[in-house]
Design a protein around this motif. Structure first.
Motif, PDB file in Angstrom:
ATOM      1  N   ALA A  26      -8.620  -3.424  -3.549  1.00  0.00           N
ATOM      2  CA  ALA A  26      -7.569  -4.028  -2.717  1.00  0.00           C
ATOM      3  C   ALA A  26      -6.246  -3.300  -2.884  1.00  0.00           C
ATOM      4  N   LYS A  27      -5.963  -2.927  -4.164  1.00  0.00           N
ATOM      5  CA  LYS A  27      -4.718  -2.184  -4.406  1.00  0.00           C
ATOM      6  C   LYS A  27      -4.753  -0.830  -3.718  1.00  0.00           C
ATOM      7  N   GLU A  30      -1.018  -1.578  13.858  1.00  0.00           N
ATOM      8  CA  GLU A  30      -1.711  -2.134  12.687  1.00  0.00           C
ATOM      9  C   GLU A  30      -3.213  -2.166  12.903  1.00  0.00           C
ATOM     10  N   ALA A  32      -0.075   1.455   3.280  1.00  0.00           N
ATOM     11  CA  ALA A  32       1.361   1.742   3.218  1.00  0.00           C
ATOM     12  C   ALA A  32       1.625   3.212   3.489  1.00  0.00           C
ATOM     13  N   ALA A  55      -4.216  -1.312  -0.066  1.00  0.00           N
ATOM     14  CA  ALA A  55      -2.801  -1.606   0.225  1.00  0.00           C
ATOM     15  C   ALA A  55      -1.962  -0.339   0.156  1.00  0.00           C
ATOM     16  N   GLU A  56      -2.240   0.487  -0.868  1.00  0.00           N
ATOM     17  CA  GLU A  56      -1.478   1.733  -0.985  1.00  0.00           C
ATOM     18  C   GLU A  56      -1.799   2.681   0.176  1.00  0.00           C
TER      19      GLU A  56
END
Length: 301
Positions: A230-231, A249, A238, A234-235
């Motif tokens: 998940a991290k 999106e 971004a 997210a990175e």
């Protein structure tokens, strides 16, 4: 005349010589002689050494040893669990070296030693009747101590000191011995089986704890892995937003999902053992190609 006097003196000396000799008493060590004067007992005995008595008036009635003596007896007793066994015990006693004690030993009780042995034996039987056979084996010294404590005062009234009572190992009948051995063997087998069961339970408990810990660690690993994915998503999102400002999106999400599916198929084809790979039908290759080329699909209104 002179010769007659000498003869009379010699005659008198010869007559009185046995009486003089009988008045001299040499008493050995650790002995006491109880005397009577014209039949009346004297409270003061003659002790070891040289002593003089009055001939024909003083007589020696008792010669008493002050040394320690022992009596060994075999007695049959009945235990609390109705077992008849024989117990061998030893009584160590002596006459107290005291004038009153010696006098009491000589005159107060007829056969004081025999009386003491009877009382000690009777108390051993009484105490044994309150104990089981196993208790009798393990508490022999306690029985002896109790007998000494209970009989010391009574024995002293007869002039006797009890120094020790030793109770030897009880000897039950052979049938009882075999029964006891069988009982002990059964108890040992029971204890061994219980110990084995306890060990098996501990082993299984250890395995269960290990499995629980393994699952816990596995779950924590999966959770951490998902957190890392998940991290990473997210990175990546971004990064895509900052470098592809014109993309919507939905386009960024579609790109990430399709790239992830492509990576999955590629990894499966490289590391998997399957010979056939089924590609998902919803993989939007057009979106991937368009997005990769910089042609973004507009977000539907």
């Amino acid at each position: 005349m002179f010769h007659s006097v000498i003869g009379i003196l010699v005659f008198l000396i010869l007559i009185s010589l046995p009486a003089i000799i009988s008045s001299i008493n040499i008493i050995p060590g650790r002995m006491a002689y109880v005397c009577e004067v014209l039949g009346k007992p004297q409270r003061r005995p003659l002790k070891s050494g040289l002593n003089f008595t009055i001939p024909f008036i003083t007589t020696i009635s008792y010669k008493i040893s002050l040394q320690q003596r022992q009596v060994e007896t075999l007695s049959e007793v009945k235990t609390k669990d109705d077992v008849f066994i024989e117990i061998r015990w030893v009584l160590l006693y002596s006459v107290r070296d005291d004038d009153d004690a010696i006098f009491n030993f000589a005159y107060k009780v007829t056969e004081p030693v025999k009386r003491l042995v009877f009382k000690v034996e009777n108390e051993i039987r009484q105490i044994s009747s309150t104990m089981t056979l196993s208790e009798l084996y393990s508490q022999r010294n306690a029985i002896a101590s109790q007998v000494i404590a209970d009989q010391t005062t009574d024995a002293l009234e007869s002039g006797l000191d009890i120094h020790n009572v030793t109770i030897e190992q009880p000897m039950p009948p052979k049938v009882i011995q075999e029964a006891m051995n069988n009982k002990l063997a059964a108890i040992a087998r029971k204890d061994a089986a219980q110990a084995e069961a306890d060990a098996e339970m501990v082993r299984r408990l250890g395995i269960a704890k290990a499995e629980a810990m393994s699952k816990q660690l596995q779950g924590e690993g999966i959770a951490n892995e998902r957190k890392a994915i998940a991290k990473g998503f997210a990175e990546a999102a971004a990064t895509l937003r900052s470098s592809m400002t014109d993309a919507s999106e939905d386009a960024i999400l579609a790109l990430m999902l399709n790239v992830n599916q492509n990576d999955m198929v590629t990894t499966a084809s490289r590391t998997g053992k399957a010979t056939v790979i089924f590609v998902p039908t919803d993989m939007n290759m057009q979106n991937i190609t368009s997005t990769s080329a910089g042609r973004f699909i507009p977000t539907p209104e």
